[in-house]
Motif scaffolding. Structure first.
Motif, PDB file in Angstrom:
ATOM      1  N   TYR A 291      27.405  42.884  46.801  1.00  0.00           N
ATOM      2  CA  TYR A 291      28.337  43.919  46.349  1.00  0.00           C
ATOM      3  C   TYR A 291      27.758  45.326  46.318  1.00  0.00           C
ATOM      4  CZ  TYR A 291      31.533  40.169  45.477  1.00  0.00           C
ATOM      5  OH  TYR A 291      32.371  39.107  45.670  1.00  0.00           O
ATOM      6  N   GLU A 292      26.448  45.472  46.448  1.00  0.00           N
ATOM      7  CA  GLU A 292      25.881  46.821  46.523  1.00  0.00           C
ATOM      8  C   GLU A 292      26.483  47.631  47.674  1.00  0.00           C
ATOM      9  OE1 GLU A 292      21.641  46.673  46.629  1.00  0.00           O
ATOM     10  OE2 GLU A 292      21.458  47.119  44.474  1.00  0.00           O
ATOM     11  N   PRO A 293      26.656  47.041  48.871  1.00  0.00           N
ATOM     12  CA  PRO A 293      27.279  47.826  49.952  1.00  0.00           C
ATOM     13  C   PRO A 293      28.690  48.283  49.600  1.00  0.00           C
ATOM     14  CG  PRO A 293      26.190  45.892  50.840  1.00  0.00           C
ATOM     15  CD  PRO A 293      26.201  45.727  49.345  1.00  0.00           C
ATOM     16  N   ILE A 294      29.445  47.463  48.888  1.00  0.00           N
ATOM     17  CA  ILE A 294      30.804  47.831  48.512  1.00  0.00           C
ATOM     18  C   ILE A 294      30.785  48.953  47.484  1.00  0.00           C
ATOM     19  CG2 ILE A 294      32.930  47.000  47.420  1.00  0.00           C
ATOM     20  CD1 ILE A 294      32.398  44.305  48.660  1.00  0.00           C
ATOM     21  N   LEU A 295      29.877  48.863  46.516  1.00  0.00           N
ATOM     22  CA  LEU A 295      29.760  49.928  45.523  1.00  0.00           C
ATOM     23  C   LEU A 295      29.348  51.237  46.188  1.00  0.00           C
ATOM     24  CD1 LEU A 295      27.983  47.968  42.636  1.00  0.00           C
ATOM     25  CD2 LEU A 295      30.407  48.524  42.846  1.00  0.00           C
ATOM     26  N   GLU A 296      28.489  51.154  47.189  1.00  0.00           N
ATOM     27  CA  GLU A 296      28.072  52.359  47.915  1.00  0.00           C
ATOM     28  C   GLU A 296      29.238  52.949  48.715  1.00  0.00           C
ATOM     29  OE1 GLU A 296      24.799  51.065  50.254  1.00  0.00           O
ATOM     30  OE2 GLU A 296      23.438  50.846  48.527  1.00  0.00           O
ATOM     31  N   MET A 297      30.032  52.093  49.365  1.00  0.00           N
ATOM     32  CA  MET A 297      31.208  52.571  50.087  1.00  0.00           C
ATOM     33  C   MET A 297      32.196  53.229  49.138  1.00  0.00           C
ATOM     34  SD  MET A 297      31.996  49.380  52.662  1.00  0.00           S
ATOM     35  CE  MET A 297      30.675  48.584  53.566  1.00  0.00           C
ATOM     36  N   ALA A 298      32.391  52.626  47.971  1.00  0.00           N
ATOM     37  CA  ALA A 298      33.311  53.182  46.982  1.00  0.00           C
ATOM     38  C   ALA A 298      32.853  54.566  46.541  1.00  0.00           C
ATOM     39  CB  ALA A 298      33.414  52.250  45.781  1.00  0.00           C
ATOM     40  N   CYS A 299      31.555  54.711  46.295  1.00  0.00           N
ATOM     41  CA  CYS A 299      31.002  55.994  45.883  1.00  0.00           C
ATOM     42  C   CYS A 299      31.188  57.037  46.978  1.00  0.00           C
ATOM     43  CB  CYS A 299      29.525  55.829  45.535  1.00  0.00           C
ATOM     44  SG  CYS A 299      28.724  57.340  44.953  1.00  0.00           S
ATOM     45  N   ARG A 300      30.920  56.641  48.206  1.00  0.00           N
ATOM     46  CA  ARG A 300      31.042  57.562  49.335  1.00  0.00           C
ATOM     47  C   ARG A 300      32.471  58.042  49.527  1.00  0.00           C
ATOM     48  NH1 ARG A 300      28.925  54.433  52.759  1.00  0.00           N
ATOM     49  NH2 ARG A 300      30.780  53.700  53.860  1.00  0.00           N
ATOM     50  N   ARG A 301      33.429  57.190  49.225  1.00  0.00           N
ATOM     51  CA  ARG A 301      34.844  57.535  49.409  1.00  0.00           C
ATOM     52  C   ARG A 301      35.504  58.056  48.131  1.00  0.00           C
ATOM     53  NH1 ARG A 301      37.220  56.247  54.078  1.00  0.00           N
ATOM     54  NH2 ARG A 301      36.078  54.931  55.569  1.00  0.00           N
ATOM     55  N   GLY A 302      34.731  58.145  47.059  1.00  0.00           N
ATOM     56  CA  GLY A 302      35.275  58.665  45.820  1.00  0.00           C
ATOM     57  C   GLY A 302      36.258  57.728  45.140  1.00  0.00           C
ATOM     58  N   ILE A 303      36.063  56.423  45.316  1.00  0.00           N
ATOM     59  CA  ILE A 303      36.932  55.414  44.705  1.00  0.00           C
ATOM     60  C   ILE A 303      36.248  54.861  43.455  1.00  0.00           C
ATOM     61  CG2 ILE A 303      38.107  53.206  45.027  1.00  0.00           C
ATOM     62  CD1 ILE A 303      38.049  53.769  48.042  1.00  0.00           C
ATOM     63  N   ALA A 304      36.915  54.979  42.306  1.00  0.00           N
ATOM     64  CA  ALA A 304      36.350  54.468  41.058  1.00  0.00           C
ATOM     65  C   ALA A 304      36.509  52.955  40.995  1.00  0.00           C
ATOM     66  CB  ALA A 304      37.039  55.118  39.865  1.00  0.00           C
ATOM     67  N   VAL A 305      35.407  52.251  40.762  1.00  0.00           N
ATOM     68  CA  VAL A 305      35.437  50.784  40.659  1.00  0.00           C
ATOM     69  C   VAL A 305      34.673  50.352  39.410  1.00  0.00           C
ATOM     70  CG1 VAL A 305      35.790  50.300  43.118  1.00  0.00           C
ATOM     71  CG2 VAL A 305      33.472  50.695  42.264  1.00  0.00           C
ATOM     72  N   PRO A 306      35.100  50.801  38.234  1.00  0.00           N
ATOM     73  CA  PRO A 306      34.330  50.519  37.017  1.00  0.00           C
ATOM     74  C   PRO A 306      34.238  49.049  36.661  1.00  0.00           C
ATOM     75  CG  PRO A 306      36.486  51.461  36.482  1.00  0.00           C
ATOM     76  CD  PRO A 306      36.305  51.604  37.960  1.00  0.00           C
ATOM     77  N   ALA A 307      35.291  48.282  36.898  1.00  0.00           N
ATOM     78  CA  ALA A 307      35.264  46.862  36.536  1.00  0.00           C
ATOM     79  C   ALA A 307      34.285  46.102  37.412  1.00  0.00           C
ATOM     80  CB  ALA A 307      36.659  46.261  36.642  1.00  0.00           C
ATOM     81  N   LEU A 308      34.357  46.334  38.719  1.00  0.00           N
ATOM     82  CA  LEU A 308      33.451  45.648  39.632  1.00  0.00           C
ATOM     83  C   LEU A 308      32.007  46.038  39.349  1.00  0.00           C
ATOM     84  CD1 LEU A 308      33.092  43.832  42.142  1.00  0.00           C
ATOM     85  CD2 LEU A 308      33.235  45.905  43.536  1.00  0.00           C
ATOM     86  N   ALA A 309      31.756  47.330  39.151  1.00  0.00           N
ATOM     87  CA  ALA A 309      30.394  47.792  38.881  1.00  0.00           C
ATOM     88  C   ALA A 309      29.856  47.167  37.596  1.00  0.00           C
ATOM     89  CB  ALA A 309      30.367  49.314  38.786  1.00  0.00           C
ATOM     90  N   ALA A 310      30.703  47.083  36.566  1.00  0.00           N
ATOM     91  CA  ALA A 310      30.261  46.502  35.298  1.00  0.00           C
ATOM     92  C   ALA A 310      29.981  45.014  35.450  1.00  0.00           C
ATOM     93  CB  ALA A 310      31.325  46.727  34.233  1.00  0.00           C
ATOM     94  N   ALA A 311      30.843  44.294  36.179  1.00  0.00           N
ATOM     95  CA  ALA A 311      30.667  42.854  36.364  1.00  0.00           C
ATOM     96  C   ALA A 311      29.383  42.549  37.126  1.00  0.00           C
ATOM     97  CB  ALA A 311      31.874  42.268  37.091  1.00  0.00           C
ATOM     98  N   VAL A 312      29.133  43.296  38.200  1.00  0.00           N
ATOM     99  CA  VAL A 312      27.902  43.107  38.976  1.00  0.00           C
ATOM    100  C   VAL A 312      26.688  43.409  38.107  1.00  0.00           C
ATOM    101  CG1 VAL A 312      26.571  43.976  40.939  1.00  0.00           C
ATOM    102  CG2 VAL A 312      29.020  43.539  41.194  1.00  0.00           C
ATOM    103  N   GLY A 313      26.777  44.472  37.311  1.00  0.00           N
ATOM    104  CA  GLY A 313      25.673  44.828  36.427  1.00  0.00           C
ATOM    105  C   GLY A 313      25.393  43.765  35.378  1.00  0.00           C
ATOM    106  N   MET A 314      26.450  43.119  34.864  1.00  0.00           N
ATOM    107  CA  MET A 314      26.263  42.063  33.867  1.00  0.00           C
ATOM    108  C   MET A 314      25.561  40.854  34.467  1.00  0.00           C
ATOM    109  SD  MET A 314      29.845  42.135  31.748  1.00  0.00           S
ATOM    110  CE  MET A 314      30.330  43.564  30.787  1.00  0.00           C
ATOM    111  N   ILE A 315      25.949  40.491  35.674  1.00  0.00           N
ATOM    112  CA  ILE A 315      25.273  39.372  36.344  1.00  0.00           C
ATOM    113  C   ILE A 315      23.791  39.679  36.506  1.00  0.00           C
ATOM    114  CG2 ILE A 315      25.063  38.097  38.511  1.00  0.00           C
ATOM    115  CD1 ILE A 315      27.467  37.196  36.956  1.00  0.00           C
ATOM    116  N   ALA A 316      23.482  40.909  36.921  1.00  0.00           N
ATOM    117  CA  ALA A 316      22.087  41.306  37.109  1.00  0.00           C
ATOM    118  C   ALA A 316      21.324  41.256  35.791  1.00  0.00           C
ATOM    119  CB  ALA A 316      22.012  42.703  37.712  1.00  0.00           C
ATOM    120  N   SER A 317      21.978  41.633  34.698  1.00  0.00           N
ATOM    121  CA  SER A 317      21.299  41.615  33.399  1.00  0.00           C
ATOM    122  C   SER A 317      20.986  40.180  32.954  1.00  0.00           C
ATOM    123  CB  SER A 317      22.157  42.328  32.346  1.00  0.00           C
ATOM    124  OG  SER A 317      23.322  41.586  32.012  1.00  0.00           O
TER     125      SER A 317
END
Length: 347
Positions: A291-317
């Protein structure tokens, strides 16, 4: 066309495919880093159990650095984070006109193509249920769609040949001119499984509980909106229509969830592979790498994805040992989703 075949990664996915292809008479070798798994396969064969089939098949198995090529076909079935090391290790064993096929989750085809060339790379979408149980033992829990496709969408002789081979594993395997549409849809579906993992309840219970619907709406929707921005035409599979989540309409998304829930109801696979990695096998998942590539694409296109970013971060934690896998993580994610919805409503 494919006289020698290698399956690199003999776990749940690769091991199941390899066992069926070998049983059908194909010249398959498997490679895996788990020494105990390789030793058991060499000594006793690879055992498949579950409601689909029960058999044991003899396979030539070794560590990836011990294989001897060349191979005309390599099926890569390692975790996303191991893609580059695996290709670096086995790529030299691919014959000059050989083909490497990713039977993985994510967009690994793009990395593989960079490493060995697009003309030697093919995409594959899979969604069957299987679990590694013990060395030499895999449970095949349920059939699912399998689609093959050239990266540029063309129909080719080698695609047809590979399709015929893979039908010996999945009789309903198909070919497509839109393999990335399937791969992105699987990533959207994977966001649902991330959420299920954080809830720490079986998938069927997760899908049926209205409490979790807002989480599914947002995490899956985040992926779907990025895919739409990237010009991807997402493909429906197994009753799951990822494209519906790009609309943001609750009733439409609820129907998509319910349709999928009914199709998978009664499945012997109670939990996702992500959950099993964390709760059973105590190892890192491939979530961050997928999902890092998707988060990077979202950032590049200015698309807010707070739920996905938080979920991925929780798994990593959880992987880092900072958090414990429990339903409280899903409650925390739900709170983030609700805050996001309140902010959007206030705009």
């Amino acid at each position: 066309m494919f006289e020698r075949m290698l399956v690199c990664g003999a776990g749940a996915i690769g091991g199941t495919i390899a066992a069926f292809l070998k049983r059908s008479g194909h010249p398959v070798t498997v490679a895996d880093l788990a020494e105990d798994h390789v030793a058991e396969i060499r000594a006793e064969g690879l055992r498949i159990t579950g409601p689909i089939a029960q058999f044991t098949v003899a396979l030539d198995a070794s560590a990836p650095d011990k294989i001897e090529g060349p191979f005309d076909l390599i099926l890569l079935a390692v975790k996303a984070q191991h893609t580059k090391p695996a290709v670096d290790m086995i790529g030299g064993h691919l014959s000059p006109n050989g083909l490497l096929v990713s039977v993985q989750n994510g967009l690994n085809e793009l990395l593989i193509a960079d490493l060995i060339g697009r003309d030697r790379t093919m995409g594959c979408f899979i969604n069957f249920g299987a679990d590694y149980i013990a060395p030499g033992h895999i449970e095949f829990g349920g059939r699912g769609p399998l689609m093959l496709g050239e990266l540029d969408g063309r129909m080719s002789e080698r695609l047809t040949a590979l399709h015929e081979i893979m039908r010996d594993f999945e009789p309903n395997a198909g070919i497509t001119d839109n393999i990335f549409g399937y791969l992105w849809s699987k990533l959207a579906f994977g966001a649902l499984l991330i959420s299920q993992t954080l809830s720490n309840v079986p998938t069927e219970q997760f899908l049926d509980d209205p409490k979790y619907r807002p989480i599914i709406h947002r995490t899956v929707g985040d992926v779907a909106r990025v895919a739409r921005a990237e010009g991807i035409r997402m493909m429906k599979f197994q009753g799951f229509d990822a494209g519906k989540f790009a609309t943001g309409e609750s009733l439409v998304m609820d129907r998509a969830i319910s349709d999928y829930a009914e199709i998978r109801r009664g499945s012997s696979k109670l939990y996702s592979g992500i959950w099993r990695d964390l709760a059973v096998r105590k190892r890192a998942t491939e979530v961050t790498y997928q999902y890092e590539p998707i988060l990077e694409m979202a950032c590049r296109r200015g698309i807010a994805v707070p739920a996905l970013a938080a979920a991925v971060g929780m798994i990593a934690s959880v992987e880092r040992g900072e958090r414990v896998l429990s339903g409280g993580l899903a409650d925390e994610l739900l709170s983030i989703v609700q805050q996001t919805e309140r902010k959007q409503a206030a705009i």
